[in-house]
Design an enzyme around this catalytic site. Structure first.
Site, PDB file in Angstrom:
ATOM      1  N   TRP A  99     117.236   3.204   9.469  1.00 60.51           N
ATOM      2  CA  TRP A  99     117.422   1.758   9.649  1.00 60.51           C
ATOM      3  C   TRP A  99     116.232   0.980   9.119  1.00 60.51           C
ATOM      4  CZ3 TRP A  99     122.208   0.994   9.778  1.00 60.51           C
ATOM      5  CH2 TRP A  99     123.085   1.800  10.516  1.00 60.51           C
ATOM      6  N   ASP A 166     113.356  -4.578  15.338  1.00 58.31           N
ATOM      7  CA  ASP A 166     114.760  -4.209  15.476  1.00 58.31           C
ATOM      8  C   ASP A 166     114.864  -3.360  16.736  1.00 58.31           C
ATOM      9  OD1 ASP A 166     117.286  -3.112  15.371  1.00 58.31           O
ATOM     10  OD2 ASP A 166     117.084  -2.259  13.357  1.00 58.31           O
ATOM     11  N   LYS A 190     125.171  -0.945  21.099  1.00 58.93           N
ATOM     12  CA  LYS A 190     124.520   0.254  21.610  1.00 58.93           C
ATOM     13  C   LYS A 190     124.190   0.133  23.094  1.00 58.93           C
ATOM     14  CE  LYS A 190     123.654   1.746  17.141  1.00 58.93           C
ATOM     15  NZ  LYS A 190     123.231   1.043  15.948  1.00 58.93           N
TER      16      LYS A 190
HETATM   17  C1  LIG Z   1     122.967   0.780  14.659  1.00 63.45           C
HETATM   18  C2  LIG Z   1     121.695   0.220  14.197  1.00 63.45           C
HETATM   19  C3  LIG Z   1     121.645  -0.744  13.180  1.00 63.45           C
HETATM   20  C4  LIG Z   1     122.876  -1.226  12.453  1.00 63.45           C
HETATM   21  O1  LIG Z   1     123.593  -2.076  13.261  1.00 63.45           O
HETATM   22  P1  LIG Z   1     124.903  -2.833  12.753  1.00 63.45           P
HETATM   23  O2  LIG Z   1     125.244  -3.680  13.933  1.00 63.45           O
HETATM   24  O3  LIG Z   1     125.929  -1.790  12.448  1.00 63.45           O
HETATM   25  O4  LIG Z   1     124.550  -3.638  11.571  1.00 63.45           O
HETATM   26  C5  LIG Z   1     120.409  -1.243  12.827  1.00 63.45           C
HETATM   27  N1  LIG Z   1     119.287  -0.838  13.432  1.00 63.45           N
HETATM   28  C6  LIG Z   1     119.300   0.099  14.407  1.00 63.45           C
HETATM   29  C7  LIG Z   1     118.017   0.521  15.049  1.00 63.45           C
HETATM   30  C8  LIG Z   1     120.498   0.652  14.824  1.00 63.45           C
HETATM   31  O5  LIG Z   1     120.517   1.576  15.798  1.00 63.45           O
END
Ligand SMILES: *Cc1c(COP(=O)(O)O)cnc(C)c1O
Length: 353
Positions: A99, A166, A190
């Site tokens: 990511w 993030d 998540k």
């Molecule tokens: C799942 C994830 C993403 C991507 O998320 P989307 O909502 O599918 O764009 C980005 N960063 C992290 C750390 C993730 O776990």
């Protein structure tokens, strides 16, 4: 079922039940949450309560704004630099996995990227914490929990540079001084709710940062001015997030979430480390309390193990598609009993094989 999915992932049973009710009849108004206008008082109240709960749970000071946006965390990979990084400016990025690498790629579309720390040399099995951020960097970007690789920042770097994080896969899982971050984003699917909405927490003092002409819908300031109702928000996903936030608060807030996460993950890692048929390559101090990534010493046993998991109602145990191996995700809503169940199964499997 024991749901170890990495995302979309497990939600509290009571949140699912409340969601189901709201789809039929929202708050006894005779209409579904799916068929009311986003500018009605009914929905404005949902949005305002959700934003206020984020501020409360994260203990954010008055400089922060809370937004619920479309596009997933992936859109934030570009929206962050679009709003914060001038063409000729440089941002510092940590490269600790899939990511973070994607975020780096997107940032380089808008300005310069200085990868100040990477753990690629050891296949992302640790966090490189030994770095400094050059004075000229506009911000430092990191991924608080590397969902795919199974590492997590347990102590954040100290720097005068604004930090952008993030937090998609460990948001609301622990007590942190969130006021140390200038911008935090997280996809909901998540640890926070249903897919379709992204939380963005932003310290207003970092805006505006660029001279760039930003399309209206991409401009954070416009969303702030509109109270996160610039266009039709993902009303359903915002509502599920509100229910999850209420659940987190009712359970005892982030301190309790953290305690549970530590309990669950220590049981799992202890089991992995004790059983010679499994092995976790992640440096101990960097192991994630949300996603445990590990392997079988004998790769030929993996499919057998995954089948046994399936037969026992345990799903989502397979590793990320490019990683192979196994991954067990332990988000807020996962009960300790599920980790007890899978560790018992692992011990039993180890005895038999
Ligand atoms: C799942 C994830 C993403 C991507 O998320 P989307 O909502 O599918 O764009 C980005 N960063 C992290 C750390 C993730 O776990």
């Amino acid at each position: 079922m024991h749901n170890f999915n990495s995302g979309p992932s497990i939600l509290p049973q009571e949140v699912l039940a409340q969601t189901a009710n709201a789809v039929i009849d929202f708050n006894n108004i005779g209409l579904s949450i799916l068929e009311i206008g986003h500018r009605t008082n009914w929905f404005v109240d949902v949005m305002e309560e959700a934003r206020a709960l984020v501020k409360e749970l994260m203990q954010l000071n008055e400089h922060y704004e809370v937004l619920f946006l479309h596009g997933g965390a992936t859109t934030q990979f570009m929206q962050v630099p679009m709003n914060l990084l001038d063409n000729n400016a440089t941002a510092a990025y940590c490269d600790n996995g899939v990511w973070g690498s994607k975020a780096i790629k997107e940032a380089s579309v808008f300005g310069h990227v200085n990868v100040v720390a990477s753990s690629k040399d050891k296949n992302y099995t640790y966090l490189n914490k030994n770095f400094t951020v050059p004075q000229d960097c506009t911000y430092l970007h990191l991924t608080s929990n590397n969902t795919v690789e199974g590492t997590q920042w347990h102590q954040f770097p100290t720097t005068n540079t604004p930090i952008v994080a993030d937090m998609s896969s460990d948001i609301f899982s622990r007590e942190i001084n969130f006021n140390l971050f200038s911008l935090i984003y997280a996809g909901a699917q998540k640890n926070m709710g249903a897919a379709g909405v992204t939380l963005v927490v932003i310290n207003k003092n970092i805006l505006p940062k660029t001279n760039r002409n930003i399309p209206a819908i991409m401009n954070y300031q416009n969303h702030i001015d509109a109270g996160s109702l610039l266009n039709t928000p993902p009303v359903f996903a915002v509502y599920v997030t509100l229910l999850t936030l209420r659940w987190i608060k009712k359970e005892g807030g982030l301190a309790i979430m953290q305690k549970r996460a530590e309990q669950k993950s220590s049981l799992l890692y202890q089991t992995i480390d004790e059983l010679p048929i499994f092995h976790c390559p992640i440096q101990k101090e960097d192991r994630s309390n949300m996603n445990a990534v590990f392997y079988m010493q004998d790769e030929n046993l993996q499919n057998l193990f995954l089948n046994v998991c399936k037969e026992n109602g345990m799903i989502g145990v397979k590793g990320y598609r490019t990683m192979g191996g196994l991954r067990i995700s332990m988000y807020n809503a996962l009960p300790l009993e599920s980790v007890v169940a899978i560790t018992d199964l692992m011990k039993d499997f180890a005895n038999k094989n």
